[in-house]
Design a protein around this motif. Structure first.
Motif, PDB file in Angstrom:
ATOM      1  N   PRO A 106       0.650  -1.065  -0.184  1.00 38.03           N
ATOM      2  CA  PRO A 106      -0.095  -0.227  -0.083  1.00 38.03           C
ATOM      3  C   PRO A 106       1.035   1.030  -0.192  1.00 38.03           C
ATOM      4  CG  PRO A 106       0.631  -1.166   2.232  1.00 38.03           C
ATOM      5  CD  PRO A 106       0.276  -1.999   1.489  1.00 38.03           C
ATOM      6  N   PRO A 107      -0.051   2.360   0.315  1.00 34.20           N
ATOM      7  CA  PRO A 107       1.087   3.619  -0.003  1.00 34.20           C
ATOM      8  C   PRO A 107       1.528   3.743   1.734  1.00 34.20           C
ATOM      9  CG  PRO A 107      -1.300   4.265  -0.850  1.00 34.20           C
ATOM     10  CD  PRO A 107      -1.309   2.304  -0.448  1.00 34.20           C
ATOM     11  N   ALA A 108       2.931   5.128   1.354  1.00 32.66           N
ATOM     12  CA  ALA A 108       3.527   4.705   2.321  1.00 32.66           C
ATOM     13  C   ALA A 108       2.672   5.562   3.882  1.00 32.66           C
ATOM     14  CB  ALA A 108       4.486   6.268   2.725  1.00 32.66           C
ATOM     15  N   SER A 109       2.139   6.581   3.785  1.00 32.28           N
ATOM     16  CA  SER A 109       1.232   6.384   4.961  1.00 32.28           C
ATOM     17  C   SER A 109       0.446   5.503   5.571  1.00 32.28           C
ATOM     18  CB  SER A 109      -0.035   7.856   4.334  1.00 32.28           C
ATOM     19  OG  SER A 109      -0.653   7.255   3.473  1.00 32.28           O
ATOM     20  N   THR A 153     -10.484   8.909   4.705  1.00 36.05           N
ATOM     21  CA  THR A 153      -9.333   8.551   3.707  1.00 36.05           C
ATOM     22  C   THR A 153      -9.416   6.951   4.399  1.00 36.05           C
ATOM     23  OG1 THR A 153      -8.231   9.116   5.149  1.00 36.05           O
ATOM     24  CG2 THR A 153      -8.555   9.919   3.298  1.00 36.05           C
ATOM     25  N   GLU A 154      -8.828   6.075   3.891  1.00 38.09           N
ATOM     26  CA  GLU A 154      -8.285   5.097   4.437  1.00 38.09           C
ATOM     27  C   GLU A 154      -7.120   5.085   5.507  1.00 38.09           C
ATOM     28  OE1 GLU A 154      -6.131   0.103   3.572  1.00 38.09           O
ATOM     29  OE2 GLU A 154      -6.277   2.221   1.642  1.00 38.09           O
ATOM     30  N   ILE A 158      -8.140   3.396   9.601  1.00 34.81           N
ATOM     31  CA  ILE A 158      -7.436   2.996  10.851  1.00 34.81           C
ATOM     32  C   ILE A 158      -6.516   3.696  11.923  1.00 34.81           C
ATOM     33  CG2 ILE A 158      -5.053   1.406  10.120  1.00 34.81           C
ATOM     34  CD1 ILE A 158      -5.045   1.465   7.568  1.00 34.81           C
ATOM     35  N   MET A 159      -6.045   5.193  11.130  1.00 35.42           N
ATOM     36  CA  MET A 159      -5.754   6.097  12.794  1.00 35.42           C
ATOM     37  C   MET A 159      -6.513   5.981  13.076  1.00 35.42           C
ATOM     38  SD  MET A 159      -3.113   6.732  12.359  1.00 35.42           S
ATOM     39  CE  MET A 159      -2.937   8.360  13.904  1.00 35.42           C
TER      40      MET A 159
END
Length: 222
Positions: A106-109, A153-154, A158-159
């Motif tokens: 997945p993307p870095a973030s 956002t994803e 998660i955060m």
């Protein structure tokens, strides 16, 4: 700075019954000196006001607490990414480490926030508390500093799960978890562990300092 550190330890012994510890006195003096140097060498902004500081060297957490540095590293050849965790105490002593290999890229973030979730799980499993989770993701720290900031956002999903998990641990087990940002150069130990994760099993725990970070740990203690 050394005299101030000795004076602090003397007061801790007198008022809090905390024994003297030479290593802690030296660490406290060194970190205070470093912070003083940074504070007096900050560039001025257009108004002539010192700008924000950035920590470029790893520093131990407050007395009686732990710090968990974590980082991720992509492995495109395997379509996986690695996570490295290193836990140290207030004297800078190595407590434990873990490498983890996660399928997908997945993307870095998203990798960073998955790493935070895994760091929370690691700390709760081993009852590391109070503990500071430290990474090079300013976006993670910003999310915790602005709890009312919401989006769909994803990353935020998660955060929010991470934040709820931290709050749950605080309520149910009195665990004290906090999150902060650090410069990449102060997070090299975790970064090296993340890179090395491809050479280990999907999950690998270390009770002793692994070779891939040994010299870094020693240098950061000197």
């Amino acid at each position: 700075m050394m005299m101030w550190s000795i004076w602090t330890s003397k007061n801790n012994l007198l008022w809090k019954d905390i024994p003297w510890n030479i290593s802690e006195i030296v660490h406290r003096a060194r970190n205070s000196r470093q912070n003083w140097t940074l504070a007096n060498h900050r560039p001025l902004d257009a108004r002539g006001i010192p700008g924000p500081t950035s920590t470029t060297q790893w520093s131990p957490p407050p007395h009686g607490s732990y710090k968990c540095n974590f980082a991720t590293f992509p492995n495109p050849d395997e379509n996986t990414f690695g996570i490295g965790f290193c836990i140290r105490d207030s004297l800078g002593s190595f407590v434990g480490a873990r490498t983890l290999k996660i399928p997908g890229l997945p993307p870095a973030s998203i990798r960073d926030v998955i790493a935070l979730m895994q760091a929370i799980i690691l700390a709760s499993e081993n009852q590391y508390s109070p503990i500071l989770f430290e990474s090079s993701s300013s976006r993670i720290e910003s999310f915790f500093l602005h709890p009312n900031l919401k989006d769909r956002t994803e990353f935020s999903g998660i955060m929010n799960h991470c934040r709820n998990k931290i709050n749950s641990y605080k309520i149910n087990s009195c665990a004290n978890f906090n999150v902060s940002f650090t410069h990449r150069s102060a997070n090299l130990v975790a970064a090296n562990l993340a890179k090395a994760s491809k050479y280990y099993a999907n999950l690998k725990d270390f009770a002793y300092i692994p070779n891939c970070i040994f010299s870094l740990i020693v240098n950061e203690l000197s």
